[in-house]
Scaffold this active site. Structure first.
Site, PDB file in Angstrom:
ATOM      1  N   CYS A  90     -92.124 -57.443   0.929  1.00 40.16           N
ATOM      2  CA  CYS A  90     -91.031 -56.837   0.171  1.00 40.16           C
ATOM      3  C   CYS A  90     -91.424 -55.414  -0.201  1.00 40.16           C
ATOM      4  O   CYS A  90     -92.601 -55.143  -0.460  1.00 40.16           O
ATOM      5  CB  CYS A  90     -90.740 -57.663  -1.086  1.00 40.16           C
ATOM      6  SG  CYS A  90     -89.424 -56.988  -2.144  1.00 40.16           S
ATOM      7  N   CYS A 145     -91.731 -39.505 -10.268  1.00 39.93           N
ATOM      8  CA  CYS A 145     -90.370 -39.784  -9.822  1.00 39.93           C
ATOM      9  C   CYS A 145     -89.387 -38.860 -10.548  1.00 39.93           C
ATOM     10  O   CYS A 145     -89.498 -38.626 -11.746  1.00 39.93           O
ATOM     11  CB  CYS A 145     -90.021 -41.241 -10.090  1.00 39.93           C
ATOM     12  SG  CYS A 145     -88.361 -41.698  -9.536  1.00 39.93           S
ATOM     13  N   CYS A 184     -84.784 -42.937 -15.449  1.00 37.01           N
ATOM     14  CA  CYS A 184     -84.696 -44.311 -15.948  1.00 37.01           C
ATOM     15  C   CYS A 184     -85.446 -44.377 -17.280  1.00 37.01           C
ATOM     16  O   CYS A 184     -86.657 -44.128 -17.338  1.00 37.01           O
ATOM     17  CB  CYS A 184     -85.303 -45.286 -14.953  1.00 37.01           C
ATOM     18  SG  CYS A 184     -84.613 -45.148 -13.282  1.00 37.01           S
ATOM     19  N   ARG A 186     -86.734 -65.038 -10.260  1.00 38.33           N
ATOM     20  CA  ARG A 186     -88.120 -64.619 -10.478  1.00 38.33           C
ATOM     21  C   ARG A 186     -88.340 -64.223 -11.933  1.00 38.33           C
ATOM     22  O   ARG A 186     -87.690 -63.304 -12.446  1.00 38.33           O
ATOM     23  CB  ARG A 186     -88.454 -63.456  -9.534  1.00 38.33           C
ATOM     24  CG  ARG A 186     -89.905 -62.986  -9.606  1.00 38.33           C
ATOM     25  CD  ARG A 186     -90.252 -62.074  -8.447  1.00 38.33           C
ATOM     26  NE  ARG A 186     -90.230 -62.817  -7.197  1.00 38.33           N
ATOM     27  CZ  ARG A 186     -89.274 -62.712  -6.280  1.00 38.33           C
ATOM     28  NH1 ARG A 186     -88.258 -61.901  -6.465  1.00 38.33           N
ATOM     29  NH2 ARG A 186     -89.332 -63.429  -5.183  1.00 38.33           N
ATOM     30  N   CYS A 207     -88.860 -46.311 -17.773  1.00 38.19           N
ATOM     31  CA  CYS A 207     -89.915 -46.213 -16.758  1.00 38.19           C
ATOM     32  C   CYS A 207     -90.924 -45.114 -17.056  1.00 38.19           C
ATOM     33  O   CYS A 207     -90.567 -43.936 -17.218  1.00 38.19           O
ATOM     34  CB  CYS A 207     -89.284 -45.985 -15.385  1.00 38.19           C
ATOM     35  SG  CYS A 207     -90.498 -46.032 -14.044  1.00 38.19           S
ATOM     36  N   CYS A 226     -95.486 -57.529  -2.280  1.00 41.47           N
ATOM     37  CA  CYS A 226     -94.471 -56.522  -2.574  1.00 41.47           C
ATOM     38  C   CYS A 226     -95.143 -55.168  -2.791  1.00 41.47           C
ATOM     39  O   CYS A 226     -96.204 -55.089  -3.414  1.00 41.47           O
ATOM     40  CB  CYS A 226     -93.689 -56.912  -3.821  1.00 41.47           C
ATOM     41  SG  CYS A 226     -93.052 -58.603  -3.794  1.00 41.47           S
ATOM     42  N   CYS A 229     -83.280 -58.540  -2.996  1.00 43.51           N
ATOM     43  CA  CYS A 229     -83.897 -58.898  -4.271  1.00 43.51           C
ATOM     44  C   CYS A 229     -83.305 -57.943  -5.307  1.00 43.51           C
ATOM     45  O   CYS A 229     -83.591 -56.742  -5.277  1.00 43.51           O
ATOM     46  CB  CYS A 229     -85.417 -58.745  -4.182  1.00 43.51           C
ATOM     47  SG  CYS A 229     -86.288 -58.965  -5.751  1.00 43.51           S
TER      48      CYS A 229
END
Length: 382
Positions: A157, A80, A84, A289, A87, A124, A217
């Protein structure tokens, strides 16, 4: 022998009638005008009082014995372009996570079938992308995955990075139930965590998802180095959206070697509990969640979170890049605490957005019932 007179018999009959025809009081409407000061005062309440209040609100809006079981699969790992700082899938950091191509359709469907057999009712899928630009073939493959899994009677999801309104519309048309796009933290602290995507970029994707009729979400991560004020700011941001997100994930940072946050201290348990309790009071109808980091909590700590209003977990073999509690362990734990799995589309907000699609399914022949302890019946509760 004593024999009741007419007036006594009438009184008893009247009392029985009242008990028989008792009307469930309507729940108060949700608010979208919270101030940060109001939320801060809730967050700062003495902890046991806060949990008690949250548990009381939870029981007004939800069946406290129900927990939504969700399974998450990483369908495209690593590589990616975002930065972030938490991550391991960012290409900017040297981490144990290696980049891979988008998974083929059949292994994903096999994983979804396994999840359903084990009691999960939401499946998901996450792809480590900034957005879908230049990924037409990959997006078409994901649309196929969504259609096929939705056809199993499961909620579906995805989290695929930023979306355009047209991409959100296509996902909705394919049968997507929910889209995950976390805000991560407060607007003020966000630049300390991510610089390659703005806070408003995230809000734009959430708006596109909401406008397409997909359930939102969106939650955050605790332990990024943020303050209590930032946790309040995150809750304030989502609580004042035009619609509260249908689900609010509370993640505890799992530090991963090679990321800028690899040496962060674990977030204190009471911070997790305060965040869940405050979110439950401020967003009473939302599914909360208990997500990443749950495996660091012992069973009694998790039970307290459920008491305070958490009513969904990730369960199965793996999350995106962090550990997950296995199905058998979770179902055994739920059994000990008198909890059971939520059905697909049981949440009122999710069922409302499914609309005609769910009504059409309810008119079709019933699918065989699952043999697991958590029902996967795709009908909404009455």
């Amino acid at each position: 022998m004593f024999r009741a007179g007419p007036s006594v018999r009438l009184t008893l009959q009247f009392r029985r009638a009242l008990a028989t025809h008792a009307v469930t009081p309507a729940v108060p409407p949700t608010r979208h005008s919270w101030t940060k000061q109001e939320i801060q005062e809730i967050y700062d309440t003495p902890l046991l009082d806060l949990v008690f209040r949250a548990a009381s609100v939870h029981r007004q809006y939800h069946d406290p014995s129900k927990i939504q079981l969700c399974t998450l699969m990483n369908i495209k790992t690593g590589g990616c372009s975002e930065d972030c700082s938490y991550c391991s899938q960012s290409s900017r950091y040297s981490t144990p996570t290696k980049a891979s191509r988008l998974v083929d359709v059949e292994p994903v469907l096999e994983a979804a079938r396994k999840a359903k057999e084990n009691g999960s009712t939401r499946f998901c899928m996450g792809a480590a992308w900034r957005d879908l630009s230049g990924r037409k073939r990959g997006f078409e493959r994901i649309l196929t995955m969504v259609r096929e899994i939705r056809g199993m009677g499961m909620e579906v999801c995805t989290t695929l990075g930023m979306l355009s309104p047209e991409q959100a519309r296509q996902l909705k048309e394919a049968g997507l139930t929910a889209y995950n796009h976390n805000l991560d933290t407060s607007r003020e602290y966000y630049p300390e965590v991510i610089t390659t995507r703005s806070y408003d970029d995230r809000l734009s994707t959430i708006a596109a998802v909401r406008d397409a009729g997909i359930s939102v979400c969106s939650g955050g991560i605790l332990g990024l180095g943020e303050s209590d004020k930032d946790r309040v700011g995150l809750i304030w941001e989502v609580a004042n959206m035009p619609e509260h997100p249908e689900s609010f994930p509370v993640n505890a940072l799992v530090p991963i070697k090679g990321t800028p946050l690899e040496d962060n201290e674990p977030v204190p348990y009471q911070t997790i509990l305060r965040t869940i309790s405050t979110a439950r009071i401020v967003m009473p109808a939302t599914i909360i969640r208990l997500a990443a980091g749950r495996q660091t909590l012992d069973e009694t700590q998790q039970a307290m979170c459920f008491m305070a209003g958490a009513n969904a977990v990730f369960t199965g073999e793996q999350m995106l890049t962090t550990p997950c509690s296995p199905w058998d362990e979770d179902k055994a734990m739920m059994g000990r605490w008198g909890l059971e799995g939520m059905r697909s589309f049981e949440q009122v907000g999710v069922a409302r957005k499914e609309g005609a699609r769910l009504e059409a399914r309810s008119e079709s022949p019933a699918a065989p019932a699952s043999k697991t302890s958590a029902s996967v019946d795709a009908q909404p509760s009455a």
